[in-house]
Design an enzyme around this catalytic site. Structure first.
Site, PDB file in Angstrom:
ATOM      1  N   ASP A   9       0.768  -1.198  -0.077  1.00  0.00           N
ATOM      2  CA  ASP A   9      -0.096   0.064  -0.107  1.00  0.00           C
ATOM      3  C   ASP A   9       0.852   1.075  -0.169  1.00  0.00           C
ATOM      4  O   ASP A   9       1.626   1.470   0.982  1.00  0.00           O
ATOM      5  CB  ASP A   9      -0.965  -0.062   1.353  1.00  0.00           C
ATOM      6  CG  ASP A   9      -1.783   1.252   1.363  1.00  0.00           C
ATOM      7  OD1 ASP A   9      -1.786   1.770   0.261  1.00  0.00           O
ATOM      8  OD2 ASP A   9      -2.688   1.139   2.152  1.00  0.00           O
ATOM      9  N   ASP A 105      -2.933   2.493  -5.876  1.00  0.00           N
ATOM     10  CA  ASP A 105      -1.824   2.826  -5.050  1.00  0.00           C
ATOM     11  C   ASP A 105      -1.644   1.552  -4.201  1.00  0.00           C
ATOM     12  O   ASP A 105      -0.913   1.503  -3.387  1.00  0.00           O
ATOM     13  CB  ASP A 105      -2.060   3.982  -4.233  1.00  0.00           C
ATOM     14  CG  ASP A 105      -3.140   3.830  -3.329  1.00  0.00           C
ATOM     15  OD1 ASP A 105      -4.131   2.751  -3.527  1.00  0.00           O
ATOM     16  OD2 ASP A 105      -3.327   4.825  -2.302  1.00  0.00           O
ATOM     17  N   GLU A 106      -2.185   0.307  -4.589  1.00  0.00           N
ATOM     18  CA  GLU A 106      -1.924  -0.770  -3.798  1.00  0.00           C
ATOM     19  C   GLU A 106      -2.276  -1.961  -4.661  1.00  0.00           C
ATOM     20  O   GLU A 106      -2.991  -2.043  -5.556  1.00  0.00           O
ATOM     21  CB  GLU A 106      -3.009  -0.897  -2.540  1.00  0.00           C
ATOM     22  CG  GLU A 106      -4.404  -0.849  -2.864  1.00  0.00           C
ATOM     23  CD  GLU A 106      -5.302  -1.014  -1.536  1.00  0.00           C
ATOM     24  OE1 GLU A 106      -4.820  -0.504  -0.399  1.00  0.00           O
ATOM     25  OE2 GLU A 106      -6.206  -1.617  -1.359  1.00  0.00           O
TER      26      GLU A 106
END
EC number: 2.7.7.7
Length: 400
Positions: A9, A105-106
């Site tokens: 993350d 974003d993860e």
């Protein structure tokens, strides 16, 4: 073999991306937010210095400025963030080919069997974290477990720059004491209903009567009960463009509009973007849908079925037809959107009558001509940028 799953993350991703090209904001309260003049003045991501003042995602700017008057606001650059996301995923792919991107974003990584190559899970996580930081200047937190749910929960436990292991044997000590609203998969409404049932922690949910949860929440009740007990058998599934179910574009307008001609110009620009994306992934769809949101925040969606296509002209024509049928001059519009869906898995040839062949050939010849024109436009845009060629309708509007 014992499964090992990572959830990587990225920390405060948008503003962290900006810090790589705006080093002057490092160590100062800063956030990525839209322009309040364009009515998108909300916080998309704030750095940890700003969060100390109580600044949170989705806060409106005027409230943020009261909490932190000296905050540095940077307008969003989504193309830049997408590129950075690709670079992050490129680094992660060096550690395992089995990656499931959960958001920009993860991502989950299936690291099962990788210990012989990179070492123990914690050691590998440290390696990934340092690799991303040294190459891209970005920070991340990593959750480690034997399934996706526990890895996701672990990644939330220590931020920024945290590496947390959460195995099934740890859930009573590390997971169960947490508030039920902290649990991944439980939204605000479900959390409220659970609290009304006197279920305040994840542990209380795990030990609650499963049958009653199913009676109260249906299938969701069974799922959240399993997750609270650390059970998740879902695999890490790499995504590809083949998984795309819909391609759409929408825009919140800087000013409400009541003029349908202005709306047509906007719809042309959106259709152009949808068509370009559909052609890029060779996704032909037979359902076009438009979305209209009015100034009173009421929305309508309309859709129609067309012959399978990815051509801008045909997407736009279907959109215009629906727009004209549903236009209401009495209700100013603040958002417009259009999407293409209904993609077929296979392009199967149909058996046709010889009497229809001539008509079909003429039709296909016409489509091929448009296809070649749009191919040429795509190639020029790839070389010189999207703005080098615009539909005539857009150019005419910009001159007015």
């Amino acid at each position: 073999m014992h499964r090992v799953i990572f959830l990587v993350d990225m920390n405060a991703f948008f503003i962290s991306c900006e810090s790589t090209r705006h080093p002057e904001i490092i160590g100062k309260p800063a956030a990525v937010a839209g322009d309040p003049k364009n009515r998108s003045g909300i916080i998309l991501t704030a750095n940890y210095e700003a969060r100390k003042f109580g600044v949170k995602t989705t806060m409106v700017l005027h409230r943020v400025l009261k909490l932190c008057p000296n905050i540095i606001i940077i307008p969003p650059d989504h193309c830049f963030y997408k590129q950075k996301s690709k670079e992050v995923m490129g680094i992660l792919s060096k550690y395992t080919p089995v990656i499931e991107k959960n958001s920009i974003d993860e991502a989950w990584l299936d690291m099962t069997g990788c210990e012989r190559i990179f070492g123990k899970p914690h050691q590998t996580a440290e390696c990934i974290m340092k690799h991303i930081n040294s190459e891209l200047g970005l920070d991340c937190s990593i959750g480690i477990s034997e399934n996706k749910f526990l890895a996701k929960m672990a990644s939330e436990m220590k931020k920024p720059l945290g590496i947390t292991e959460l195995w099934k044997k740890d859930i009573e000590l590390k997971l169960w004491p947490l508030p039920v609203e902290f649990m991944h998969g439980i939204g605000e409404q479900t959390a409220r209903k659970l609290r009304e049932m006197k279920i305040k922690t994840i542990g209380e949910l795990a030990l609650f009567d499963r049958r009653y949860l199913i009676k109260k929440f249906g299938k969701v009740g069974a799922e959240i009960h399993q997750l609270a007990n650390g059970i998740d058998v879902s695999p890490v599934t790499p995504h590809s463009h083949k998984d795309v179910k819909s391609i759409g574009k929408s825009i919140t307008l800087a000013h409400d509009i009541s003029d349908i001609e202005s709306a047509k110009v906007i719809l042309m620009e959106l259709s152009d973007k949808v068509g370009m994306t559909a052609r890029k992934y060779n996704k032909k769809g037979h359902t076009v849908q438009i979305n209209i949101k009015y100034s009173n925040f009421q929305s309508i969606t309309r859709q129609r079925t067309i012959t399978e296509t990815y051509l801008v002209k045909e997407i736009y024509s279907a959109g215009i037809e629906m727009l004209e049928k549903n236009w209401n001059e009495q209700l100013p519009v603040r958002l417009l959107g259009i999407s293409l869906s209904g993609f077929s898995k296979y392009n199967e040839d149909e058996q046709i009558s010889m009497f229809n062949m001539l008509e079909m050939d003429n039709e296909r010849s016409s489509v091929r001509k448009i296809d070649k024109i749009e191919d040429a436009i795509d190639n020029i845009r790839k070389k010189y940028g999207d703005s080098i060629i615009k539909p005539g309708l857009l150019i005419k509007k910009s001159k007015n």
